[in-house]
Enzyme design. Structure first.
Site, PDB file in Angstrom:
ATOM      1  N   ASP A  63     -14.833   9.008  -4.216  1.00  0.00           N
ATOM      2  CA  ASP A  63     -16.069   8.225  -4.235  1.00  0.00           C
ATOM      3  C   ASP A  63     -16.681   8.102  -2.843  1.00  0.00           C
ATOM      4  OD1 ASP A  63     -15.901   7.896  -6.934  1.00  0.00           O
ATOM      5  OD2 ASP A  63     -15.222   5.813  -6.882  1.00  0.00           O
ATOM      6  N   LYS A 142     -11.187 -17.477   9.138  1.00  0.00           N
ATOM      7  CA  LYS A 142     -12.313 -18.359   9.434  1.00  0.00           C
ATOM      8  C   LYS A 142     -13.379 -18.160   8.360  1.00  0.00           C
ATOM      9  CE  LYS A 142     -10.862 -20.157  13.341  1.00  0.00           C
ATOM     10  NZ  LYS A 142     -10.622 -21.611  13.507  1.00  0.00           N
ATOM     11  N   ASP A 161     -14.569 -16.408   2.484  1.00  0.00           N
ATOM     12  CA  ASP A 161     -14.325 -15.317   3.428  1.00  0.00           C
ATOM     13  C   ASP A 161     -15.503 -14.355   3.504  1.00  0.00           C
ATOM     14  OD1 ASP A 161     -11.860 -16.354   3.936  1.00  0.00           O
ATOM     15  OD2 ASP A 161     -10.734 -14.830   2.831  1.00  0.00           O
ATOM     16  N   ALA A 175     -16.182  -4.818  -6.094  1.00  0.00           N
ATOM     17  CA  ALA A 175     -16.516  -5.998  -6.902  1.00  0.00           C
ATOM     18  C   ALA A 175     -15.473  -6.245  -7.986  1.00  0.00           C
ATOM     19  CB  ALA A 175     -17.901  -5.833  -7.524  1.00  0.00           C
TER      20      ALA A 175
END
Length: 270
Positions: A63, A142, A161, A175
């Site tokens: 891909d 963070k 994140d 996803a």
């Protein structure tokens, strides 16, 4: 017909396959050209993909090769992928069947158009993504704070994140790994998937492609924007990323196979 062959160049086996495929297609009457990188690896003449004018492009690899190919085309040409990678959700042909399919290709072949996303940051155009754009923190552990605006109206605010903005084509890529749904690529829309959100109420959203989408960073923390895993952009403090449906979709040669049957087969082989 003129075909451009683009191969992944980090695999000697794939390059050997590409060389053989090119010779076989020339023997049945096709004009074969190669992109510059593939040609250099094969020690033949090549042309930049950005200025080539083939009737179709054949991407041989995974891909990533297909995404890179689409990124490099200034004008979108019909493309078909031959899977020489691991999963190959975007590749419709396996190596053993590719020549039999391609030798029957005639002018007027059917094409399936796939939505892409045009992106800009603070009004400056950045590029286009076929699979996804990902906004991620530059500092591990963070969190970032986001506001999501649809047609200029705030629709969501959360911490996490990062945030993944995917097309339906990209719904089987990052996803899906992040917990998003699999979407029929004939549907056009923006899929928003929060990455490790702080609040459990932050869920994926599917937004109509005719709307204008913007994501605003609400805190002064370093972040990156990654397009299709190919390009990384540093984002400034409190940047706003604007997204619209691209007027130039990707064009995949239609091999007349059911999308969900292909997905089931690919997932079974993981």
């Amino acid at each position: 017909m003129k075909l451009l062959l683009m191969s992944r160049i980090d695999s000697e086996e794939t390059l050997a396959y590409t060389r053989t495929l090119g010779i076989d297609l020339e023997n049945v009457g096709f004009q074969i050209i190669y992109d510059t990188a593939t040609a250099s690896a094969l020690e033949v003449n090549g042309v930049p993909l950005s200025s080539a004018d083939p009737d179709a492009v054949v991407a041989i690899g995974g891909d990533g090769t297909i995404l890179l190919c689409i990124q490099q085309m200034n004008i979108q040409r019909p493309i078909i992928g031959i899977n020489r990678g691991e999963v190959g959700f975007l590749a419709d042909l396996e190596p053993e069947e590719a020549f039999s399919f391609l030798k029957e290709l005639k002018p007027g072949f059917p094409v399936e158009r796939r939505m892409r996303i045009d992106l800009s940051v603070d009004g400056k155009p950045l590029g286009t993504a076929l699979n996804e754009a990902v906004i991620v923190t530059s500092r591990p552990a963070k969190m970032l704070r986001f506001s999501v605006l649809v047609d200029g109206v705030r629709a969501e605010q959360f911490r996490g994140d990062g945030l993944l903005i995917s097309t339906p084509t990209g719904s089987t890529a990052y996803a899906m790994s992040a917990g998003g749904p699999i979407i029929d690529p004939r549907i056009e829309g923006f899929l928003l998937v929060p990455l490790a959100p702080y609040m459990l109420s932050s869920r994926p959203h599917l937004i109509c492609a005719t709307r204008t989408l913007a994501v605003r960073l609400e805190a002064s923390k370093p972040a990156h924007l990654v397009l299709d895993g190919q390009r990384t952009i540093d984002l400034g403090d409190q940047a706003t990323i604007e997204m619209t449906r691209s007027p130039e979709p990707a064009q995949f040669i239609d091999v007349n196979r059911n999308f969900f049957s292909k997905v089931e087969q690919k997932l079974r082989n993981l």
